[in-house]
Write a protein that holds these residues in place. Structure first.
Motif, PDB file in Angstrom:
ATOM      1  N   ALA A 175      26.903  37.006  38.789  1.00 21.44           N
ATOM      2  CA  ALA A 175      27.888  36.193  38.062  1.00 21.44           C
ATOM      3  C   ALA A 175      27.237  35.498  36.871  1.00 21.44           C
ATOM      4  N   ALA A 176      26.015  35.001  37.068  1.00 17.24           N
ATOM      5  CA  ALA A 176      25.323  34.304  35.970  1.00 17.24           C
ATOM      6  C   ALA A 176      25.004  35.266  34.830  1.00 17.24           C
ATOM      7  N   VAL A 177      24.585  36.475  35.177  1.00 18.68           N
ATOM      8  CA  VAL A 177      24.331  37.494  34.154  1.00 18.68           C
ATOM      9  C   VAL A 177      25.625  37.784  33.394  1.00 18.68           C
ATOM     10  N   ALA A 178      26.712  37.922  34.132  1.00 14.06           N
ATOM     11  CA  ALA A 178      28.008  38.242  33.504  1.00 14.06           C
ATOM     12  C   ALA A 178      28.456  37.113  32.585  1.00 14.06           C
ATOM     13  N   GLU A 179      28.260  35.898  33.029  1.00 13.37           N
ATOM     14  CA  GLU A 179      28.723  34.755  32.234  1.00 13.37           C
ATOM     15  C   GLU A 179      27.922  34.595  30.941  1.00 13.37           C
ATOM     16  N   ALA A 180      26.740  35.177  30.907  1.00 11.30           N
ATOM     17  CA  ALA A 180      25.928  35.107  29.691  1.00 11.30           C
ATOM     18  C   ALA A 180      26.293  36.217  28.701  1.00 11.30           C
ATOM     19  N   LEU A 224      31.662  44.486  37.626  1.00 11.56           N
ATOM     20  CA  LEU A 224      30.397  44.561  38.366  1.00 11.56           C
ATOM     21  C   LEU A 224      30.762  44.466  39.840  1.00 11.56           C
ATOM     22  N   GLN A 225      30.381  45.461  40.619  1.00 11.55           N
ATOM     23  CA  GLN A 225      30.782  45.406  42.026  1.00 11.55           C
ATOM     24  C   GLN A 225      29.573  45.489  42.946  1.00 11.55           C
ATOM     25  N   ILE A 226      29.666  44.670  43.987  1.00 13.93           N
ATOM     26  CA  ILE A 226      28.609  44.605  45.001  1.00 13.93           C
ATOM     27  C   ILE A 226      29.212  45.093  46.308  1.00 13.93           C
ATOM     28  N   LEU A 279      33.620  40.566  31.778  1.00 11.99           N
ATOM     29  CA  LEU A 279      33.084  41.164  32.997  1.00 11.99           C
ATOM     30  C   LEU A 279      33.714  40.488  34.205  1.00 11.99           C
ATOM     31  N   ALA A 280      33.960  41.287  35.240  1.00 13.47           N
ATOM     32  CA  ALA A 280      34.551  40.767  36.478  1.00 13.47           C
ATOM     33  C   ALA A 280      33.610  41.064  37.636  1.00 13.47           C
ATOM     34  N   LEU A 281      33.786  40.337  38.729  1.00 14.12           N
ATOM     35  CA  LEU A 281      32.935  40.529  39.911  1.00 14.12           C
ATOM     36  C   LEU A 281      33.817  40.926  41.104  1.00 14.12           C
ATOM     37  N   HIS A 282      33.458  42.053  41.724  1.00 18.41           N
ATOM     38  CA  HIS A 282      34.283  42.679  42.771  1.00 18.41           C
ATOM     39  C   HIS A 282      33.414  42.978  43.987  1.00 18.41           C
ATOM     40  N   LEU A 283      33.945  42.708  45.173  1.00 15.40           N
ATOM     41  CA  LEU A 283      33.259  43.075  46.426  1.00 15.40           C
ATOM     42  C   LEU A 283      33.761  44.446  46.848  1.00 15.40           C
ATOM     43  N   ASP A 284      32.842  45.404  47.005  1.00 17.15           N
ATOM     44  CA  ASP A 284      33.224  46.810  47.170  1.00 17.15           C
ATOM     45  C   ASP A 284      33.009  47.280  48.614  1.00 17.15           C
ATOM     46  N   HIS A 285      33.935  48.104  49.098  1.00 12.29           N
ATOM     47  CA  HIS A 285      33.811  48.738  50.425  1.00 12.29           C
ATOM     48  C   HIS A 285      33.490  47.738  51.524  1.00 12.29           C
ATOM     49  N   ALA A 286      34.244  46.664  51.576  1.00 11.83           N
ATOM     50  CA  ALA A 286      34.027  45.677  52.635  1.00 11.83           C
ATOM     51  C   ALA A 286      34.819  46.068  53.871  1.00 11.83           C
ATOM     52  N   THR A 287      34.142  46.136  54.992  1.00 15.70           N
ATOM     53  CA  THR A 287      34.826  46.426  56.262  1.00 15.70           C
ATOM     54  C   THR A 287      34.906  45.165  57.118  1.00 15.70           C
ATOM     55  N   ASP A 288      34.133  44.180  56.766  1.00 13.68           N
ATOM     56  CA  ASP A 288      33.966  42.975  57.584  1.00 13.68           C
ATOM     57  C   ASP A 288      34.774  41.817  56.974  1.00 13.68           C
ATOM     58  N   MET A 289      35.803  41.375  57.701  1.00 14.97           N
ATOM     59  CA  MET A 289      36.647  40.290  57.157  1.00 14.97           C
ATOM     60  C   MET A 289      35.844  39.009  56.926  1.00 14.97           C
ATOM     61  N   GLU A 290      34.817  38.815  57.721  1.00 10.26           N
ATOM     62  CA  GLU A 290      33.987  37.623  57.539  1.00 10.26           C
ATOM     63  C   GLU A 290      33.336  37.656  56.146  1.00 10.26           C
ATOM     64  N   LEU A 291      32.877  38.844  55.739  1.00  7.88           N
ATOM     65  CA  LEU A 291      32.288  38.988  54.397  1.00  7.88           C
ATOM     66  C   LEU A 291      33.359  38.787  53.327  1.00  7.88           C
ATOM     67  N   VAL A 292      34.538  39.341  53.557  1.00  2.66           N
ATOM     68  CA  VAL A 292      35.640  39.171  52.593  1.00  2.66           C
ATOM     69  C   VAL A 292      35.921  37.681  52.399  1.00  2.66           C
ATOM     70  N   ARG A 293      35.921  36.935  53.489  1.00  5.55           N
ATOM     71  CA  ARG A 293      36.225  35.499  53.375  1.00  5.55           C
ATOM     72  C   ARG A 293      35.165  34.767  52.555  1.00  5.55           C
ATOM     73  N   ARG A 294      33.918  35.264  52.628  1.00  9.65           N
ATOM     74  CA  ARG A 294      32.845  34.603  51.864  1.00  9.65           C
ATOM     75  C   ARG A 294      32.925  34.925  50.370  1.00  9.65           C
ATOM     76  N   ALA A 295      33.654  35.990  50.027  1.00  4.87           N
ATOM     77  CA  ALA A 295      33.689  36.426  48.622  1.00  4.87           C
ATOM     78  C   ALA A 295      34.278  35.357  47.710  1.00  4.87           C
ATOM     79  N   ALA A 296      35.324  34.715  48.203  1.00  3.36           N
ATOM     80  CA  ALA A 296      36.045  33.767  47.338  1.00  3.36           C
ATOM     81  C   ALA A 296      35.149  32.621  46.873  1.00  3.36           C
ATOM     82  N   ASP A 297      34.133  32.287  47.664  1.00  7.07           N
ATOM     83  CA  ASP A 297      33.256  31.168  47.309  1.00  7.07           C
ATOM     84  C   ASP A 297      32.071  31.580  46.442  1.00  7.07           C
ATOM     85  N   ASN A 298      31.984  32.867  46.135  1.00  7.36           N
ATOM     86  CA  ASN A 298      30.789  33.340  45.428  1.00  7.36           C
ATOM     87  C   ASN A 298      31.095  34.062  44.124  1.00  7.36           C
ATOM     88  N   GLY A 299      32.194  33.713  43.498  1.00  6.03           N
ATOM     89  CA  GLY A 299      32.479  34.229  42.156  1.00  6.03           C
ATOM     90  C   GLY A 299      33.325  35.483  42.114  1.00  6.03           C
TER      91      GLY A 299
END
Ligand code: G3H
Ligand code: ZN
Length: 284
Positions: A69-74, A47-49, A79-99
């Motif tokens: 993530a909650a839908v996936a865990e049910a 699942l990619q956002i 299922l895996a969770l992926h951040l897609d087409h990120a250009t902003d390192m600040e957003l990339v850094r937030r990914a690790a804390d959000n599943g």
């Protein structure tokens, strides 16, 4: 079951000479439909956002990511969770804390040298944070003064350049330009399967096909056969979703309860996911 790391699903697919499909989530209904479609097909899925989807949600990453993530865990499938087409390192850094277990860092709009530098830095950071990192080889052709997306029409990834890019950036997977194009609503793309095979030979990490909505079934199967290990699909789900909304409202224009038209939209997406997974599930 708990979320499974993207890297694990892709590595397993590549080793089995298959692919894992990655579907884009924009709304909660997308996440539910993709999980339902994966479950119906009995297949693991990513699942990619995308950064664009996060922007649509006002820059708020956590609500959609955590709901997905909650839908996936049910779900009973992996299922895996992926951040897609990120250009902003600040957003990339937030990914690790959000599943998220993985990120696609997209420096495709940068000139080649800056793409390499930014991507190498992103990969170093991602690996330190335990994230798997996919990148796109950006400027692979076209006019020198007009950096083009790797997915612009006519632009192709060169195998030697791709191998060099992977060596210099340390990425875990590479999105390559082989004839597909983002956001196609008709399935008329024609892939260069010989190029996919040459890239597969030259590049030591799994290959990723972007813009897969425009690729006909036979070409998707052939792309997997030639070596694509992750296949990204977004627009096809939105075509299905919007068809569900449009048809329902056209049949009953007085409807006001969103559940009455979002429900059919979700069902359309589920069916599309299941159908695409059956197309992609044939062993290479
Ligand atoms: O990263 C997302 C994919 O490349 C989706 O492309 O919307 O054309 O299927 P698509
Ligand atoms: Zn893409």
């Amino acid at each position: 079951m708990p979320l499974v790391p993207t890297g694990e699903l892709v590595a397993r697919a590549a080793a089995a000479r298959r692919c894992v499909a990655a579907f884009n989530v924009i709304t909660l209904e997308h996440a539910e439909a993709i999980a339902d479609g994966a479950q119906a097909a009995g297949r693991p899925v990513i699942l990619q956002i995308s950064e664009n989807a996060v922007r649509y949600h006002g820059g708020r990453l956590a609500p959609l990511a955590r709901a997905t993530a909650a839908v996936a865990e049910a779900s009973e499938v992996e299922l895996a969770l992926h951040l897609d087409h990120a250009t902003d390192m600040e957003l990339v850094r937030r990914a690790a804390d959000n599943g998220f277990s993985s990120v696609m860092f997209d420096a495709g709009a940068l000139p080649h040298d800056r793409n390499i530098a930014a991507t190498a830095e992103a990969a170093r950071w991602a690996h330190g944070a335990g994230l798997w990192l996919e990148a796109e080889l950006g400027y692979v052709g076209g006019k020198p003064d007009a950096p083009a997306s790797a997915h612009a029409a006519g632009v192709r990834t060169d195998p030697a350049e791709a191998a060099d890019y992977v060596a210099r950036t340390g990425v875990d997977a590479l999105a390559v330009a082989v004839g597909s194009s983002h956001a196609m609503t008709e399935r008329t793309a024609s892939l260069d399967h010989g190029l996919i095979a040459r890239l597969r030979e030259a590049v030591p990490v799994p290959l990723v096909l972007h813009g897969s909505s425009g690729v006909p079934d036979a070409d998707l199967r052939a792309a997997v056969e030639a070596g694509m290990a992750k296949v990204n699909i977004g627009t096809a789900l939105n075509v299905a979703f919007t068809r569900g909304v449009r048809d329902t409202l056209a049949a009953t224009p007085a409807l006001t309860d969103p559940r009455k038209y979002l429900g059919p939209a979700r069902t359309e997406v589920t069916e599309t996911v299941t159908t695409l997974l059956s197309v992609l599930s044939a062993p290479r």
